[in-house]
Design a protein around this motif. Structure first.
Motif, PDB file in Angstrom:
ATOM      1  N   MET A 121       0.814  -1.215   0.000  1.00  0.00           N
ATOM      2  CA  MET A 121       0.000   0.000   0.000  1.00  0.00           C
ATOM      3  C   MET A 121       0.851   1.271   0.000  1.00  0.00           C
ATOM      4  O   MET A 121       0.338   2.362   0.234  1.00  0.00           O
ATOM      5  N   LEU A 140     -10.571   3.810  -0.117  1.00  0.00           N
ATOM      6  CA  LEU A 140     -10.053   2.452  -0.298  1.00  0.00           C
ATOM      7  C   LEU A 140     -11.180   1.438  -0.435  1.00  0.00           C
ATOM      8  O   LEU A 140     -12.303   1.646   0.032  1.00  0.00           O
ATOM      9  N   GLN A 181      -8.305  -3.237   0.806  1.00  0.00           N
ATOM     10  CA  GLN A 181      -7.240  -2.270   1.082  1.00  0.00           C
ATOM     11  C   GLN A 181      -7.321  -1.754   2.511  1.00  0.00           C
ATOM     12  O   GLN A 181      -6.298  -1.590   3.179  1.00  0.00           O
ATOM     13  N   ARG A 203      -5.811  -4.285   4.758  1.00  0.00           N
ATOM     14  CA  ARG A 203      -4.354  -4.261   4.733  1.00  0.00           C
ATOM     15  C   ARG A 203      -3.802  -3.166   5.641  1.00  0.00           C
ATOM     16  O   ARG A 203      -2.796  -3.371   6.343  1.00  0.00           O
TER      17      ARG A 203
END
Length: 279
Positions: free
Chosen positions: A132, A143, A147, A150
């Motif tokens: 990222m 996002l 994402q 993460r």
């Protein structure tokens, strides 16, 4: 129940005779097991089995009515969450919406008093680790679900915790993304060497990702073992019914010798269509 103790050299967590009640409801009934250092350990069970209550006790958000919890040999029941080297990744991600991604990852490090240069280096390392880095200046609303997951992982791993707790972190993702995130989680655990304690009601996740699985039911540990042991050798009907796809047949037992029995028909056998991952 199978042997609950880790057989390796070092134990990261020891849960000893832990019980917890909420009013008249007993959520946990004298639960005991060990988790090894650098182990991917999963607590698997249906809703209401006690797995999330147990995870919250490991984090320090709940206290047991009886029993003890040791982290690397040290009793932690009386230690508040912010003083334990344990971080949690929640199902909802719990990111700060007004902060950029790099600010989210840096937040915990700032609270720990890390020097700014060290924080900047560590934030960059963690964003790259979860792929990222190019999005560091974005905010969570920009996002996708995967994402955001993460970034939640990067923030939790940044302070180098001894244990990472994961409370059904994949349940909000679609099927394809869940499958991809399983591989990412397992890779992260291997690369960091941190003990992961994963909570799920999804047997497929547990079988695919874990070194060992504790199957919980009715506030008790029903069985602990490797994915293959849990799948192929369930110790009772609850485990056999909950893990895998099992056919139950009524039988007449003709004779028993030790753990073996002779019957007119086989008692139960796992479906061949779902097998635990090979490691």
């Amino acid at each position: 129940m199978t042997e609950p103790h880790f057989t390796g050299d070092k134990r990261a967590i020891e849960v000893k005779s832990v019980s917890k009640s909420f009013g008249a409801y007993q959520a946990l009934k004298s639960v005991s097991f060990d988790i090894g250092s650098n182990e991917f350990f999963t607590m698997l069970g249906p809703s209401g089995c006690g797995k999330t209550t147990l995870l919250r006790m490991l984090a320090g958000f709940e206290s047991p009515d009886a029993g003890s919890i040791l982290l690397n040999g040290k009793e932690v029941v009386a230690i508040p969450p912010h003083k334990r080297r344990v971080n949690t990744v929640f199902q909802s991600y719990a990111l700060f919406p007004h902060m950029t991604l790099e600010q989210n990852v840096a937040y915990g490090l700032e609270n720990l008093g890390w020097e700014q240069g060290r924080i900047k280096t560590r934030v960059g390392e963690m964003l790259e680790r979860v792929h990222m880095g190019p999005m560091a200046r974005r905010k969570p609303a920009q996002l996708s679900g995967g994402q955001r997951q993460r970034i939640a992982l990067a923030r939790a791993l940044a302070p180098e915790p001894e244990v990472l707790l994961l409370d059904e972190p994949l349940s909000a993702l679609d099927l394809k993304l869940r499958q991809a995130m399983r591989d990412e989680l397992r890779t992260l655990q291997r690369d960091t060497g941190i003990t992961f304690v994963f909570v799920t009601h999804d047997q497929e996740e547990a079988l695919d990702m874990s070194d060992r699985i504790a199957v919980l039911g009715g506030g008790e540990v029903q069985q602990i073992g490797t994915p293959a042991e849990i799948y192929e050798e369930p110790v009772n009907r609850f485990v056999a019914d909950f893990v895998g796809e099992t056919n139950f047949l009524d039988v007449e037992v003709l004779d028993t010798t030790g753990r073996e029995a002779t019957s007119a028909r086989p008692l139960a056998f796992p479906s061949p269509c779902r097998q635990p991952a090979q490691r």
